[in-house]
Design a protein around this motif. Structure first.
Motif, PDB file in Angstrom:
ATOM      1  N   HIS A 145     -43.184  -5.894 -99.766  1.00 53.94           N
ATOM      2  CA  HIS A 145     -43.240  -7.298-100.180  1.00 53.94           C
ATOM      3  C   HIS A 145     -43.135  -8.263 -99.001  1.00 53.94           C
ATOM      4  CE1 HIS A 145     -43.517  -6.896-104.528  1.00 53.94           C
ATOM      5  NE2 HIS A 145     -42.878  -5.758-104.341  1.00 53.94           N
ATOM      6  N   ARG A 146     -42.411  -7.888 -97.955  1.00 54.76           N
ATOM      7  CA  ARG A 146     -42.247  -8.778 -96.804  1.00 54.76           C
ATOM      8  C   ARG A 146     -43.412  -8.670 -95.824  1.00 54.76           C
ATOM      9  NH1 ARG A 146     -43.065 -11.522 -93.311  1.00 54.76           N
ATOM     10  NH2 ARG A 146     -41.742 -12.287 -91.659  1.00 54.76           N
ATOM     11  N   TRP A 147     -43.840  -7.420 -95.534  1.00 53.95           N
ATOM     12  CA  TRP A 147     -44.804  -7.177 -94.470  1.00 53.95           C
ATOM     13  C   TRP A 147     -46.157  -6.658 -94.958  1.00 53.95           C
ATOM     14  CZ3 TRP A 147     -43.229  -9.355 -90.189  1.00 53.95           C
ATOM     15  CH2 TRP A 147     -41.867  -9.419 -89.902  1.00 53.95           C
ATOM     16  N   GLY A 148     -46.298  -6.381 -96.254  1.00 54.29           N
ATOM     17  CA  GLY A 148     -47.567  -5.889 -96.775  1.00 54.29           C
ATOM     18  C   GLY A 148     -47.775  -4.400 -96.604  1.00 54.29           C
ATOM     19  N   ASP A 149     -46.756  -3.682 -96.146  1.00 48.63           N
ATOM     20  CA  ASP A 149     -46.857  -2.238 -95.895  1.00 48.63           C
ATOM     21  C   ASP A 149     -45.450  -1.646 -95.992  1.00 48.63           C
ATOM     22  OD1 ASP A 149     -47.297   0.349 -94.938  1.00 48.63           O
ATOM     23  OD2 ASP A 149     -48.037  -0.292 -92.981  1.00 48.63           O
ATOM     24  N   PRO A 150     -45.267  -0.590 -96.769  1.00 54.59           N
ATOM     25  CA  PRO A 150     -43.929  -0.005 -96.883  1.00 54.59           C
ATOM     26  C   PRO A 150     -43.469   0.735 -95.624  1.00 54.59           C
ATOM     27  CG  PRO A 150     -45.481   1.248 -98.217  1.00 54.59           C
ATOM     28  CD  PRO A 150     -46.223   0.063 -97.674  1.00 54.59           C
ATOM     29  N   HIS A 151     -44.419   1.153 -94.793  1.00 55.76           N
ATOM     30  CA  HIS A 151     -44.083   2.029 -93.664  1.00 55.76           C
ATOM     31  C   HIS A 151     -44.082   1.276 -92.337  1.00 55.76           C
ATOM     32  CE1 HIS A 151     -44.219   5.281 -96.488  1.00 55.76           C
ATOM     33  NE2 HIS A 151     -45.394   4.846 -96.900  1.00 55.76           N
ATOM     34  N   VAL A 152     -43.261   0.237 -92.271  1.00 60.75           N
ATOM     35  CA  VAL A 152     -43.112  -0.557 -91.051  1.00 60.75           C
ATOM     36  C   VAL A 152     -41.640  -0.683 -90.703  1.00 60.75           C
ATOM     37  CG1 VAL A 152     -45.265  -1.849 -91.397  1.00 60.75           C
ATOM     38  CG2 VAL A 152     -43.124  -2.734 -92.350  1.00 60.75           C
ATOM     39  N   MET A 153     -41.393  -1.290 -89.574  1.00 62.99           N
ATOM     40  CA  MET A 153     -40.038  -1.492 -89.058  1.00 62.99           C
ATOM     41  C   MET A 153     -39.290  -0.152 -89.021  1.00 62.99           C
ATOM     42  SD  MET A 153     -40.273  -4.420 -88.060  1.00 62.99           S
ATOM     43  CE  MET A 153     -40.939  -6.034 -88.276  1.00 62.99           C
ATOM     44  N   ASP A 154     -38.135  -0.036 -89.637  1.00 60.71           N
ATOM     45  CA  ASP A 154     -37.380   1.219 -89.559  1.00 60.71           C
ATOM     46  C   ASP A 154     -38.080   2.387 -90.242  1.00 60.71           C
ATOM     47  OD1 ASP A 154     -35.387   0.078 -88.053  1.00 60.71           O
ATOM     48  OD2 ASP A 154     -34.049  -0.285 -89.753  1.00 60.71           O
ATOM     49  N   GLU A 155     -39.075   2.111 -91.081  1.00 59.41           N
ATOM     50  CA  GLU A 155     -39.825   3.156 -91.786  1.00 59.41           C
ATOM     51  C   GLU A 155     -41.080   3.581 -91.021  1.00 59.41           C
ATOM     52  OE1 GLU A 155     -38.724   4.561 -94.743  1.00 59.41           O
ATOM     53  OE2 GLU A 155     -36.942   3.369 -94.328  1.00 59.41           O
ATOM     54  N   TYR A 156     -41.359   2.958 -89.879  1.00 59.99           N
ATOM     55  CA  TYR A 156     -42.576   3.257 -89.121  1.00 59.99           C
ATOM     56  C   TYR A 156     -42.465   4.596 -88.405  1.00 59.99           C
ATOM     57  CZ  TYR A 156     -46.361   2.938 -85.759  1.00 59.99           C
ATOM     58  OH  TYR A 156     -47.491   3.197 -85.021  1.00 59.99           O
ATOM     59  N   ARG A 157     -43.534   5.377 -88.460  1.00 62.18           N
ATOM     60  CA  ARG A 157     -43.638   6.635 -87.733  1.00 62.18           C
ATOM     61  C   ARG A 157     -45.024   6.674 -87.099  1.00 62.18           C
ATOM     62  NH1 ARG A 157     -39.365   5.836 -89.063  1.00 62.18           N
ATOM     63  NH2 ARG A 157     -37.864   7.115 -90.144  1.00 62.18           N
ATOM     64  N   PHE A 158     -45.072   6.707 -85.776  1.00 62.79           N
ATOM     65  CA  PHE A 158     -46.350   6.827 -85.070  1.00 62.79           C
ATOM     66  C   PHE A 158     -46.927   8.204 -85.374  1.00 62.79           C
ATOM     67  CE2 PHE A 158     -48.903   8.199 -81.467  1.00 62.79           C
ATOM     68  CZ  PHE A 158     -49.706   7.108 -81.229  1.00 62.79           C
ATOM     69  N   HIS A 159     -48.140   8.237 -85.890  1.00 63.97           N
ATOM     70  CA  HIS A 159     -48.809   9.519 -86.139  1.00 63.97           C
ATOM     71  C   HIS A 159     -50.323   9.309 -86.142  1.00 63.97           C
ATOM     72  CE1 HIS A 159     -48.824   7.806 -90.165  1.00 63.97           C
ATOM     73  NE2 HIS A 159     -49.759   8.672 -90.497  1.00 63.97           N
ATOM     74  N   MET A 160     -51.008  10.320 -85.695  1.00 67.50           N
ATOM     75  CA  MET A 160     -52.471  10.313 -85.640  1.00 67.50           C
ATOM     76  C   MET A 160     -52.948  11.420 -86.581  1.00 67.50           C
ATOM     77  SD  MET A 160     -52.933   9.601 -81.578  1.00 67.50           S
ATOM     78  CE  MET A 160     -54.507   8.772 -81.753  1.00 67.50           C
ATOM     79  N   PRO A 161     -53.384  11.062 -87.783  1.00 65.93           N
ATOM     80  CA  PRO A 161     -53.732  12.070 -88.793  1.00 65.93           C
ATOM     81  C   PRO A 161     -54.831  13.050 -88.353  1.00 65.93           C
ATOM     82  CG  PRO A 161     -53.592   9.899 -89.785  1.00 65.93           C
ATOM     83  CD  PRO A 161     -53.545   9.704 -88.301  1.00 65.93           C
ATOM     84  N   LEU A 162     -54.590  14.322 -88.662  1.00 66.72           N
ATOM     85  CA  LEU A 162     -55.556  15.393 -88.395  1.00 66.72           C
ATOM     86  C   LEU A 162     -56.084  16.016 -89.664  1.00 66.72           C
ATOM     87  CD1 LEU A 162     -53.673  17.176 -85.460  1.00 66.72           C
ATOM     88  CD2 LEU A 162     -55.645  15.626 -85.280  1.00 66.72           C
ATOM     89  N   THR A 163     -55.381  15.790 -90.774  1.00 62.90           N
ATOM     90  CA  THR A 163     -55.826  16.289 -92.078  1.00 62.90           C
ATOM     91  C   THR A 163     -55.582  15.220 -93.125  1.00 62.90           C
ATOM     92  OG1 THR A 163     -53.729  17.183 -92.907  1.00 62.90           O
ATOM     93  CG2 THR A 163     -55.063  18.643 -91.481  1.00 62.90           C
TER      94      THR A 163
END
Length: 178
Positions: free
Chosen positions: A156-174
């Protein structure tokens, strides 16, 4: 039109070549690349498992796709991005590993990168002013009932649930796997 802020290794980087081979598509040219031969895995299976990341190209999401606010335009966004990046100091993530994130496999830092985490937060804080509010349909597509309280707040604040403390850098392979 929707925009997103992503990391992609440079065109000449060996990681870009390896990812193009694995996914069967070059993120830079958009052209198909022959899939590698892997014992015990048919080409059709590999194409199936990599269909989702192949469609979007090899990248790590920093700011999820968004629509521009009606009073903003692409030129303003690009200018703000150039201004933002001019003040950033390059850094390196030392080692990546193939790891599972939710139902997908991807490349992630072997040790969480504080520099990357802070960069993702700065990007969001600097460029969120360009993002149009989410519609009710957008919120429903995020399946808010499955989110944790911090993820729900982020949505609701940022438009994405997986940001700030929930952010995980990942480069999808599957795509999603059982």
């Amino acid at each position: 039109m929707r925009y997103a802020i992503c990391f992609t290794p440079p065109m000449g980087d060996p990681l870009s070549a390896a990812a193009a081979s694995w996914l069967g598509r070059s993120v830079y040219s958009g052209e198909a690349v022959e899939l590698p031969s892997i014992a015990g895995l048919a080409v059709s299976e590999m194409a199936f498992y990599t269909a989702v990341p192949r469609r979007f190209g090899f990248h790590a999401m920093i700011m999820a796709p968004f629509r521009l606010r009606p009073d903003m335009d692409e030129a303003q966004l690009l200018k703000a991005m150039m201004l933002f990046t001019s003040g950033e100091t390059p850094f390196q993530i030392d080692r990546l590993e193939v790891a599972r994130l939710s139902q997908c496999w991807g490349l992630m830092p072997e040790v969480p990168s504080q520099s990357m985490h802070l960069l993702a937060a700065r990007v969001l804080q600097a460029l969120d002013r360009f993002r149009a509010p989410l519609s009710e349909d957008d919120i429903e597509r995020a399946d808010p009932d499955r989110l944790t309280a911090p993820q729900f707040t982020n949505l609701h604040r940022w438009g994405d649930p997986h940001v700030m403390d929930e952010y995980r850098f990942h480069m999808p392979l599957t795509g999603p796997l059982n």
